[in-house]
Write a protein that holds these residues in place. Sequence first.
Motif, PDB file in Angstrom:
ATOM      1  N   GLY A  28      66.576   3.954  26.959  1.00 42.74           N
ATOM      2  CA  GLY A  28      66.192   5.284  26.485  1.00 42.74           C
ATOM      3  C   GLY A  28      67.346   6.238  26.328  1.00 42.74           C
ATOM      4  N   LEU A  29      68.527   5.863  26.855  1.00 46.90           N
ATOM      5  CA  LEU A  29      69.704   6.741  26.786  1.00 46.90           C
ATOM      6  C   LEU A  29      70.696   6.232  25.727  1.00 46.90           C
ATOM      7  CD1 LEU A  29      70.268   7.288  30.615  1.00 46.90           C
ATOM      8  CD2 LEU A  29      68.999   8.729  29.029  1.00 46.90           C
ATOM      9  N   VAL A  30      70.180   5.828  24.582  1.00 48.53           N
ATOM     10  CA  VAL A  30      71.038   5.292  23.517  1.00 48.53           C
ATOM     11  C   VAL A  30      71.916   6.387  22.909  1.00 48.53           C
ATOM     12  CG1 VAL A  30      71.036   4.062  21.311  1.00 48.53           C
ATOM     13  CG2 VAL A  30      69.322   3.519  23.048  1.00 48.53           C
ATOM     14  N   SER A  31      71.409   7.624  22.865  1.00 42.73           N
ATOM     15  CA  SER A  31      72.140   8.715  22.216  1.00 42.73           C
ATOM     16  C   SER A  31      73.352   9.185  23.005  1.00 42.73           C
ATOM     17  CB  SER A  31      71.203   9.899  21.976  1.00 42.73           C
ATOM     18  OG  SER A  31      70.660  10.369  23.204  1.00 42.73           O
ATOM     19  N   SER A  32      73.602   8.620  24.168  1.00 42.93           N
ATOM     20  CA  SER A  32      74.761   9.053  24.956  1.00 42.93           C
ATOM     21  C   SER A  32      76.066   8.720  24.247  1.00 42.93           C
ATOM     22  CB  SER A  32      74.725   8.383  26.339  1.00 42.93           C
ATOM     23  OG  SER A  32      74.728   6.967  26.205  1.00 42.93           O
TER      24      SER A  32
ATOM     25  N   LEU B 243      82.314   9.822  33.253  1.00 41.26           N
ATOM     26  CA  LEU B 243      82.533   8.390  33.442  1.00 41.26           C
ATOM     27  C   LEU B 243      81.913   7.918  34.753  1.00 41.26           C
ATOM     28  CD1 LEU B 243      83.917   5.813  32.387  1.00 41.26           C
ATOM     29  CD2 LEU B 243      85.975   6.525  33.611  1.00 41.26           C
ATOM     30  N   ASP B 244      82.098   8.704  35.819  1.00 39.55           N
ATOM     31  CA  ASP B 244      81.472   8.350  37.106  1.00 39.55           C
ATOM     32  C   ASP B 244      79.958   8.400  37.010  1.00 39.55           C
ATOM     33  OD1 ASP B 244      84.015   8.078  38.150  1.00 39.55           O
ATOM     34  OD2 ASP B 244      84.080  10.146  38.933  1.00 39.55           O
ATOM     35  N   LEU B 245      79.440   9.393  36.278  1.00 42.14           N
ATOM     36  CA  LEU B 245      77.998   9.525  36.137  1.00 42.14           C
ATOM     37  C   LEU B 245      77.402   8.352  35.358  1.00 42.14           C
ATOM     38  CD1 LEU B 245      75.667  11.507  36.778  1.00 42.14           C
ATOM     39  CD2 LEU B 245      76.065  12.550  34.551  1.00 42.14           C
ATOM     40  N   LEU B 246      78.081   7.948  34.298  1.00 47.16           N
ATOM     41  CA  LEU B 246      77.597   6.812  33.518  1.00 47.16           C
ATOM     42  C   LEU B 246      77.652   5.511  34.320  1.00 47.16           C
ATOM     43  CD1 LEU B 246      79.289   7.581  30.070  1.00 47.16           C
ATOM     44  CD2 LEU B 246      76.849   7.635  30.549  1.00 47.16           C
ATOM     45  N   TYR B 247      78.696   5.353  35.096  1.00 46.60           N
ATOM     46  CA  TYR B 247      78.799   4.146  35.921  1.00 46.60           C
ATOM     47  C   TYR B 247      77.674   4.096  36.943  1.00 46.60           C
ATOM     48  CZ  TYR B 247      80.533   0.838  39.355  1.00 46.60           C
ATOM     49  OH  TYR B 247      80.641  -0.214  40.239  1.00 46.60           O
TER      50      TYR B 247
ATOM     51  N   ALA C  84      92.279   6.072  26.432  1.00 43.33           N
ATOM     52  CA  ALA C  84      91.803   5.212  27.515  1.00 43.33           C
ATOM     53  C   ALA C  84      90.479   5.729  28.074  1.00 43.33           C
ATOM     54  CB  ALA C  84      92.858   5.134  28.616  1.00 43.33           C
ATOM     55  N   LEU C  85      90.384   7.049  28.263  1.00 39.85           N
ATOM     56  CA  LEU C  85      89.130   7.641  28.736  1.00 39.85           C
ATOM     57  C   LEU C  85      88.013   7.439  27.723  1.00 39.85           C
ATOM     58  CD1 LEU C  85      87.518   9.376  30.729  1.00 39.85           C
ATOM     59  CD2 LEU C  85      88.459  11.405  29.597  1.00 39.85           C
ATOM     60  N   TYR C  86      88.336   7.588  26.444  1.00 41.10           N
ATOM     61  CA  TYR C  86      87.335   7.422  25.387  1.00 41.10           C
ATOM     62  C   TYR C  86      86.788   5.989  25.360  1.00 41.10           C
ATOM     63  CZ  TYR C  86      85.327   7.696  20.683  1.00 41.10           C
ATOM     64  OH  TYR C  86      84.476   7.658  19.605  1.00 41.10           O
ATOM     65  N   ARG C  87      87.676   5.010  25.450  1.00 43.26           N
ATOM     66  CA  ARG C  87      87.240   3.615  25.454  1.00 43.26           C
ATOM     67  C   ARG C  87      86.408   3.292  26.691  1.00 43.26           C
ATOM     68  NH1 ARG C  87      92.504   2.720  23.099  1.00 43.26           N
ATOM     69  NH2 ARG C  87      93.369   2.517  25.189  1.00 43.26           N
ATOM     70  N   ALA C  88      86.812   3.842  27.846  1.00 40.90           N
ATOM     71  CA  ALA C  88      86.061   3.589  29.078  1.00 40.90           C
ATOM     72  C   ALA C  88      84.656   4.187  29.000  1.00 40.90           C
ATOM     73  CB  ALA C  88      86.821   4.167  30.268  1.00 40.90           C
ATOM     74  N   LEU C  89      84.537   5.384  28.409  1.00 42.34           N
ATOM     75  CA  LEU C  89      83.214   6.007  28.271  1.00 42.34           C
ATOM     76  C   LEU C  89      82.318   5.193  27.338  1.00 42.34           C
ATOM     77  CD1 LEU C  89      84.264   9.769  28.030  1.00 42.34           C
ATOM     78  CD2 LEU C  89      82.917   8.729  29.859  1.00 42.34           C
TER      79      LEU C  89
ATOM     80  N   CYS D  16      78.778   3.344  28.122  1.00 36.59           N
ATOM     81  CA  CYS D  16      77.577   3.585  27.310  1.00 36.59           C
ATOM     82  C   CYS D  16      76.916   2.264  26.923  1.00 36.59           C
ATOM     83  CB  CYS D  16      77.930   4.387  26.063  1.00 36.59           C
ATOM     84  SG  CYS D  16      78.331   6.113  26.374  1.00 36.59           S
ATOM     85  N   ASN D  17      77.718   1.249  26.619  1.00 41.47           N
ATOM     86  CA  ASN D  17      77.156  -0.064  26.307  1.00 41.47           C
ATOM     87  C   ASN D  17      76.455  -0.664  27.527  1.00 41.47           C
ATOM     88  OD1 ASN D  17      78.120   0.039  23.663  1.00 41.47           O
ATOM     89  ND2 ASN D  17      80.078  -0.894  24.217  1.00 41.47           N
ATOM     90  N   ASP D  18      77.079  -0.505  28.708  1.00 41.37           N
ATOM     91  CA  ASP D  18      76.431  -0.995  29.929  1.00 41.37           C
ATOM     92  C   ASP D  18      75.144  -0.234  30.206  1.00 41.37           C
ATOM     93  OD1 ASP D  18      78.594  -2.681  30.179  1.00 41.37           O
ATOM     94  OD2 ASP D  18      79.668  -1.355  31.572  1.00 41.37           O
ATOM     95  N   LEU D  19      75.155   1.084  29.919  1.00 41.26           N
ATOM     96  CA  LEU D  19      73.976   1.908  30.174  1.00 41.26           C
ATOM     97  C   LEU D  19      72.825   1.537  29.249  1.00 41.26           C
ATOM     98  CD1 LEU D  19      72.890   4.310  31.841  1.00 41.26           C
ATOM     99  CD2 LEU D  19      73.762   5.826  30.064  1.00 41.26           C
TER     100      LEU D  19
END
Length: 284
Positions: free
Chosen positions: A37-41, A72-76, A19-24, A28-31
């Motif tokens: 420029g942050l495609v490599s995340s 996850l919080d940082l990416l959001y 679940a954590l993996y899918r959320a991350l 990443c897609n939203d980011l």
Amino acid sequence: MHRLVVPKLSPTHRFACLALYRALLRRCNDLQRTAPGLVSSQSHIQERFRKYKKLQSPSQTANALKAGYEALDLLYSASQGNKHDSSLISTILSEAHLAKQRKRKLQSVLSELRPVQPPSQKQIKKEKNRRFQELTVRPHPDATPILSRPRPVVSGRRRIPVLVNACGIPFLRIKKPQPQSISRVIRTKINNRQRLADCRQMLEPEILFAKDEDNWDSLTTGEEAESWASECEATSKEIDHKLRNDTIENIRVADAMWEIVLAERKLAEEEKQKAEKEKRLTET
């Protein structure tokens, strides 16, 4: 005493990690839409999960999950337009890239300093066998038929062949390793014989069904000139005939090969006695 729980074998732990993996990955897609420029995340997260998927320590597992939820919080936050968090993600990715480059350079230096070990006897034998199999894919153009033996004269010590039964297929083994061409012929003959046997086995229930059809036809429309079972029985008899002829041919070839083995043994014994006699004459 507390029950020992291995995290990677726990369904609850597996569900939480996936679940954590899918959320991350979703973050990443939203980011990528807000900060291209942050495609490599995404690749960085995939590498981290592959690296830590075999953790067994509960404390290490808890720390890894805590880091994942913080990421996850940082990416959001970064996907919502937070410039500070976006720069922080960029810094983390650049540091990870530099660490990967340093590790790659260190591995290349260590590989250059590491002495080259000579191949072991097992590796040498394996490579020699591989080259031999490549060279013997097709039979030698000057090879004589095996049934033309025994050779009256040979150079060096005479090799007595061994009669081998390969699933009903007789052949003479002169030496090891076995040539690839012989192995291919044996496999082809075995597969053809097995195909006929499977076809005969499939016909057995078909013959019973065909006889039932004939009985039904005799009750409804009367007996016909050609029955359903006749074709199946004729095919089964033809297969039996082929298998019987193949068996007879294999027996004939096996008898001929056995005669070759006996003749080779006799010649080898005569050559041995002749060599011993010449040796005694030279010594005297």
